[in-house]
Structures are given as C-alpha cells and as structure tokens.
Design a protein around this motif. Structure first.
Motif, PDB file in Angstrom:
ATOM      1  N   ASN A  41      83.208  47.190  70.993  1.00 57.07           N
ATOM      2  CA  ASN A  41      84.161  46.239  71.870  1.00 57.07           C
ATOM      3  C   ASN A  41      85.215  45.913  70.579  1.00 57.07           C
ATOM      4  O   ASN A  41      85.231  46.292  69.806  1.00 57.07           O
ATOM      5  CB  ASN A  41      83.352  44.797  72.530  1.00 57.07           C
ATOM      6  CG  ASN A  41      82.103  44.103  71.253  1.00 57.07           C
ATOM      7  OD1 ASN A  41      82.218  44.086  70.300  1.00 57.07           O
ATOM      8  ND2 ASN A  41      81.470  43.735  71.911  1.00 57.07           N
ATOM      9  N   ASN A 108      75.686  42.565  70.524  1.00 50.15           N
ATOM     10  CA  ASN A 108      74.819  41.074  71.206  1.00 50.15           C
ATOM     11  C   ASN A 108      75.845  40.568  71.817  1.00 50.15           C
ATOM     12  O   ASN A 108      75.078  39.460  72.839  1.00 50.15           O
ATOM     13  CB  ASN A 108      74.269  40.274  70.167  1.00 50.15           C
ATOM     14  CG  ASN A 108      72.993  40.582  69.416  1.00 50.15           C
ATOM     15  OD1 ASN A 108      72.422  42.575  70.050  1.00 50.15           O
ATOM     16  ND2 ASN A 108      72.918  40.560  68.621  1.00 50.15           N
ATOM     17  N   LEU A 109      76.865  40.265  71.740  1.00 47.08           N
ATOM     18  CA  LEU A 109      78.214  39.962  72.588  1.00 47.08           C
ATOM     19  C   LEU A 109      78.051  40.144  74.143  1.00 47.08           C
ATOM     20  O   LEU A 109      77.675  41.408  74.459  1.00 47.08           O
ATOM     21  CB  LEU A 109      78.979  39.573  72.247  1.00 47.08           C
ATOM     22  CG  LEU A 109      79.694  39.722  70.758  1.00 47.08           C
ATOM     23  CD1 LEU A 109      81.624  40.043  69.982  1.00 47.08           C
ATOM     24  CD2 LEU A 109      79.300  37.914  70.802  1.00 47.08           C
ATOM     25  N   SER A 110      78.317  39.188  75.481  1.00 46.10           N
ATOM     26  CA  SER A 110      78.824  39.379  76.547  1.00 46.10           C
ATOM     27  C   SER A 110      79.595  40.454  76.663  1.00 46.10           C
ATOM     28  O   SER A 110      81.011  40.218  76.200  1.00 46.10           O
ATOM     29  CB  SER A 110      78.824  38.331  77.233  1.00 46.10           C
ATOM     30  OG  SER A 110      78.981  38.744  78.708  1.00 46.10           O
ATOM     31  N   SER A 111      79.808  41.471  78.065  1.00 38.30           N
ATOM     32  CA  SER A 111      80.260  42.562  78.023  1.00 38.30           C
ATOM     33  C   SER A 111      81.620  41.905  78.675  1.00 38.30           C
ATOM     34  O   SER A 111      82.791  42.744  78.940  1.00 38.30           O
ATOM     35  CB  SER A 111      79.586  44.049  78.578  1.00 38.30           C
ATOM     36  OG  SER A 111      79.152  43.626  80.023  1.00 38.30           O
ATOM     37  N   LYS A 112      80.844  40.699  79.567  1.00 38.51           N
ATOM     38  CA  LYS A 112      81.935  39.804  79.951  1.00 38.51           C
ATOM     39  C   LYS A 112      83.311  39.043  79.297  1.00 38.51           C
ATOM     40  O   LYS A 112      84.221  39.183  80.241  1.00 38.51           O
ATOM     41  CB  LYS A 112      81.518  38.680  80.954  1.00 38.51           C
ATOM     42  CG  LYS A 112      80.703  39.641  82.648  1.00 38.51           C
ATOM     43  CD  LYS A 112      79.899  38.805  83.194  1.00 38.51           C
ATOM     44  CE  LYS A 112      78.875  39.631  83.992  1.00 38.51           C
ATOM     45  NZ  LYS A 112      78.319  38.075  85.490  1.00 38.51           N
ATOM     46  N   GLU A 113      82.836  38.976  78.135  1.00 36.22           N
ATOM     47  CA  GLU A 113      83.455  37.775  77.209  1.00 36.22           C
ATOM     48  C   GLU A 113      84.686  39.199  76.453  1.00 36.22           C
ATOM     49  O   GLU A 113      85.065  39.093  75.930  1.00 36.22           O
ATOM     50  CB  GLU A 113      82.679  36.705  76.720  1.00 36.22           C
ATOM     51  CG  GLU A 113      83.852  36.160  75.849  1.00 36.22           C
ATOM     52  CD  GLU A 113      82.388  35.254  75.336  1.00 36.22           C
ATOM     53  OE1 GLU A 113      83.541  33.984  74.364  1.00 36.22           O
ATOM     54  OE2 GLU A 113      81.506  34.768  75.212  1.00 36.22           O
ATOM     55  N   TYR A 114      83.460  40.111  75.960  1.00 34.79           N
ATOM     56  CA  TYR A 114      83.788  40.865  74.867  1.00 34.79           C
ATOM     57  C   TYR A 114      83.521  42.367  75.674  1.00 34.79           C
ATOM     58  O   TYR A 114      82.646  42.895  75.588  1.00 34.79           O
ATOM     59  CB  TYR A 114      83.980  41.206  74.666  1.00 34.79           C
ATOM     60  CG  TYR A 114      83.839  39.721  73.320  1.00 34.79           C
ATOM     61  CD1 TYR A 114      84.842  39.719  72.031  1.00 34.79           C
ATOM     62  CD2 TYR A 114      83.080  38.382  73.272  1.00 34.79           C
ATOM     63  CE1 TYR A 114      85.383  38.141  71.450  1.00 34.79           C
ATOM     64  CE2 TYR A 114      83.156  37.797  71.930  1.00 34.79           C
ATOM     65  CZ  TYR A 114      83.932  37.241  71.352  1.00 34.79           C
ATOM     66  OH  TYR A 114      84.184  36.412  70.795  1.00 34.79           O
TER      67      TYR A 114
END
Length: 173
Positions: A41, A108-114
C-alpha cells in the motif's frame, strides 16, 4: 522539512496510478505478498521496510533520505526515477500534506484505510490508462505509448500456457 514532507506526500499520492512504471512486468507482482519486504500500500515510515517509502534518518538532518521500495529489479530505472521525481515535485507544487508515518508492520493495515496498490500488471496498466495525474506529469504521448506496451505484455501473457498449468492440469485431460 515541510518541503520533504510535501515531496513524500506527492510520491505516495502518485503510487497507485504510476505502479506500471515501477512494476512493468507480469512477474513484478509475484512479490506483492505480505512478509517478503515488498510494500502492498501507499505508506511511509521511519526505517520501516514494510512501507512503500522508507525514510532513513542520518546523523545530520541533511543526510535524511528516502528509499522508494515499490520498484522491482525488472524496471526501467530512468522511467521509475522520472515518475518518482515528477510525483514528488507534484506534491511540492500542490503543498500536499503528509499522512502520519506507519509504525509497525504496514501489512497489518486495513485496506479500506490504506488501499492496496495494483496487484497485477493488468490492473496497474488500467489505472495508468485512466490517470489524469500521470498524463499531467509524464505527458499524454508517453503515457499512451507506455500503456500500449503494457497492454501488449498482458495479452501475450494471457495467451501463454505455463509449465505449472501443464503439470497441474494434464492429469485431468
């Protein structure tokens, strides 16, 4: 500095649209999986090898630098450098704000946020084809020509039958 932050913000802003420049082949996307030190991302972090941009602090502020981690070894370095510089300068020109640095694993980040970067050459090429920013930064003629070369690459790949497919599916024929 704010100039450096604007530059980083511009590079991050352009990553999704310019990915075909950084990952120009079918195989470029084979490394786009968590855990292989390849960014997934548009993120940045301090000394963070899971982010797209890794900021490396020197002993002196003047020695601070950035590692652009999305490109693979199969790229054209001149095109990748031009795309990175153009998007960084775009960020400076637009005074783009920089999001906070990612701490810990960017995997580990949300794909919605990133949102995830393009996961295939076909997806990256389609994104480049529709990109107004790429056309503004790199020029209409260049983008159109480059898109045609990547579309051709995807079509050629789609016609190929790989050894894996032959081994895997020969038994059911």
């Amino acid at each position: 500095s704010s100039l450096f932050e604007n530059f980083l913000a511009g590079v991050l802003h352009g990553l999704h649209d310019l990915m075909a420049f950084y990952a120009p082949t079918i195989n470029s996307y084979k490394r786009s999986v968590p855990g292989v030190w390849s960014p997934l991302n548009a993120t940045w972090g301090l000394e963070n090898r899971t982010t797209a941009l890794r900021v490396i602090l020197g002993q002196d502020p003047k020695s601070t630098r950035v590692e652009q981690r999305t490109p693979g070894a199969d790229l054209n370095p001149y095109i990748a450098m031009a795309a990175t510089l153009a998007s960084g300068l775009y960020g400076i020109e637009k005074k783009m704000p920089l999001l906070p640095a990612v701490k810990g694993s960017a995997y580990n980040l949300s794909s919605k946020e990133y949102p995830l970067l393009p996961r295939s050459l076909a997806e990256a090429t389609e994104r480049l084809k529709r990109s107004e920013i790429a056309r503004e930064m790199m020029g209409e003629e260049f983008v159109d020509h480059y898109v045609r070369t990547r579309d051709w690459e995807v079509r050629e790949y789609n016609k190929a039958v790989t050894n894996w497919e032959l081994k895997r599916y020969m038994e059911i024929i």
